[in-house]
Design a protein around this motif. Structure first.
Motif, PDB file in Angstrom:
ATOM      1  N   SER A   1       0.830  -1.211   0.000  1.00  0.00           N
ATOM      2  CA  SER A   1       0.000   0.000   0.000  1.00  0.00           C
ATOM      3  C   SER A   1       0.859   1.254   0.000  1.00  0.00           C
ATOM      4  CB  SER A   1      -0.937   0.014   1.210  1.00  0.00           C
ATOM      5  OG  SER A   1      -0.228   0.196   2.425  1.00  0.00           O
TER       6      SER A   1
ATOM      7  N   GLY B   1       1.534   2.836  -4.290  1.00  0.00           N
ATOM      8  CA  GLY B   1       0.531   3.882  -4.458  1.00  0.00           C
ATOM      9  C   GLY B   1       1.124   5.173  -4.969  1.00  0.00           C
TER      10      GLY B   1
ATOM     11  N   PHE C   1      -5.854   2.525  -1.418  1.00  0.00           N
ATOM     12  CA  PHE C   1      -4.540   2.799  -0.830  1.00  0.00           C
ATOM     13  C   PHE C   1      -4.607   3.687   0.406  1.00  0.00           C
ATOM     14  CE2 PHE C   1      -3.468   1.246  -4.985  1.00  0.00           C
ATOM     15  CZ  PHE C   1      -2.231   0.638  -4.833  1.00  0.00           C
TER      16      PHE C   1
END
Length: 383
Positions: A127, A131, A161
């Motif tokens: 994440s 992102g 995210f």
């Protein structure tokens, strides 16, 4: 275009675009250097275009897994993000819309398909690390009139995210506050910040900046670079990284991500490079001096899990495309003593046939895609 000076108390939701890792003036400079065939920018350009194929086809998935050995598919995401970034830059420099069309198709595929990131605790690395890369590609591509997928990309980044970025900084996956190494905080910070800029969300942007300055976890700047020394024979400060006793791969990763955080802020008129007497530079000089083979002082590091009495030589001499960005700001724009950062930049460039490369040039697995790279092309400035 004027800069927007944001602060923690600024509630405006208007940002300079493009304004993540690259501003409009940067692309003017880069295009001029490439068109003139100037070195080392041309060598850097040739490295980038080798990763920017207009026939590239992405294969997005609904659930990205990282840390689940039986289902791991996260390489799809970092490879596609790197391709979209390189393609968007190739379009920006050449004006050839075939590259923008392909970059847009990659982003559209992910924004229309991705629903969640799952796996072990490593899902929070996914994440964070990927992102900001998607956001940077989208930030460049937003200037292409033929791409209508910006709002869908923003929506996906905000729903998939950002909640993970925020949750990690608040809850740290249920662990003690000092359990996770600095890189976990930092990767989620740079993505939170990038999404805030891309989506004109000042609250989100300021959440990232505030955490950088005063957060509770190890990614906050005074924990990420926690011990200062004065270099023998000079007045230069050296800053010991939180992960220096762990290994040098993660130590250099931390410095690279601090550079990303500061560069993204700088393009919004917020100079985090200079924060706390250029503390990022002190951290860079310490880490890169050691990775060039020189001794540095070390103080025993202790947290809830470890006591590290010596600096780690694991992965010492690691190569990351990070020195160009840091030296351009500190050594050229600021005129500060960044000699170890400069020497590390040259070490990486000389090991890369004349320029920093990008995703996949430093290994085929996830570590080789941690940085978007191509810094010689994108950040090198005339002295």
């Amino acid at each position: 275009m004027s800069k927007l000076p944001l602060s923690e108390n600024d509630s405006r939701a208007t940002f300079v675009h493009p304004g993540l890792l690259h501003a409009a003036a940067d692309f003017t400079r880069i295009t001029s250097k490439v068109n003139a065939g100037a070195e080392p920018w041309l060598t850097g350009w040739n490295k980038l275009i080798a990763h920017a194929d207009a026939s590239y086809t992405a294969a997005p998935v609904a659930t990205v897994f990282r840390g689940d050995g039986t289902s791991e598919n996260y390489p799809n995401l970092y490879r596609h993000a790197a391709a979209a970034y390189a393609l968007s830059i190739r379009w920006k420099v050449t004006g050839n819309t075939s590259y923008a069309t392909t970059a847009g198709a990659i982003l559209d595929g992910w924004s229309n398909t991705l629903k969640e990131i799952n796996g072990t605790s490593d899902r929070f690395l996914a994440s964070g690390l990927y992102g900001y890369q998607l956001a940077n590609a989208a930030e460049i591509l937003r200037g292409y009139n033929g791409w209508t997928g910006l709002s869908a990309t923003v929506s996906m980044l905000n729903t998939v995210f950002y909640p993970m970025n925020h949750d990690f900084h608040v809850n740290h996956n249920g662990a003690k506050i000092d359990h996770y190494w600095a890189n976990w905080d930092l990767c989620n910070l740079i993505t939170m910040q990038a999404i805030g800029i891309l989506s004109d969300n000042a609250t989100m942007y300021n959440e990232a900046v505030t955490y950088f300055k005063s957060g509770a976890g190890n990614g906050a700047i005074h924990k990420a670079i926690w011990k200062l020394y004065t270099e023998t024979g000079s007045t230069k400060p050296l800053g010991q990284s939180q992960e220096a006793g762990r290994d040098q791969g993660h130590t250099t990763l931390n410095i690279a991500m601090l550079g990303v955080l500061a560069q993204q802020a700088l393009n919004q008129g917020n100079d985090l490079f200079e924060y706390s007497d250029n503390l990022i530079l002190a951290g860079s000089e310490y880490a890169l001096k050691y990775n060039l083979g020189y001794d540095v002082p070390y103080t025993t590091y202790t947290n809830s899990d470890v006591t590290q009495t010596v600096i780690s030589n694991s992965s010492r001499g690691t190569i990351r495309p990070m020195g160009e960005l840091l030296y351009a700001h500190y050594g050229v724009l600021k005129g500060l003593n960044a000699s170890w950062t400069e020497r590390y930049r040259d070490f990486v460039v000389n090991n890369g046939s004349g320029a920093e490369g990008g995703g996949g040039d430093y290994g085929p697995n996830s570590g080789g895609y941690d940085q978007l790279g191509f810094g010689t092309l994108l950040y090198r400035l005339d002295a």
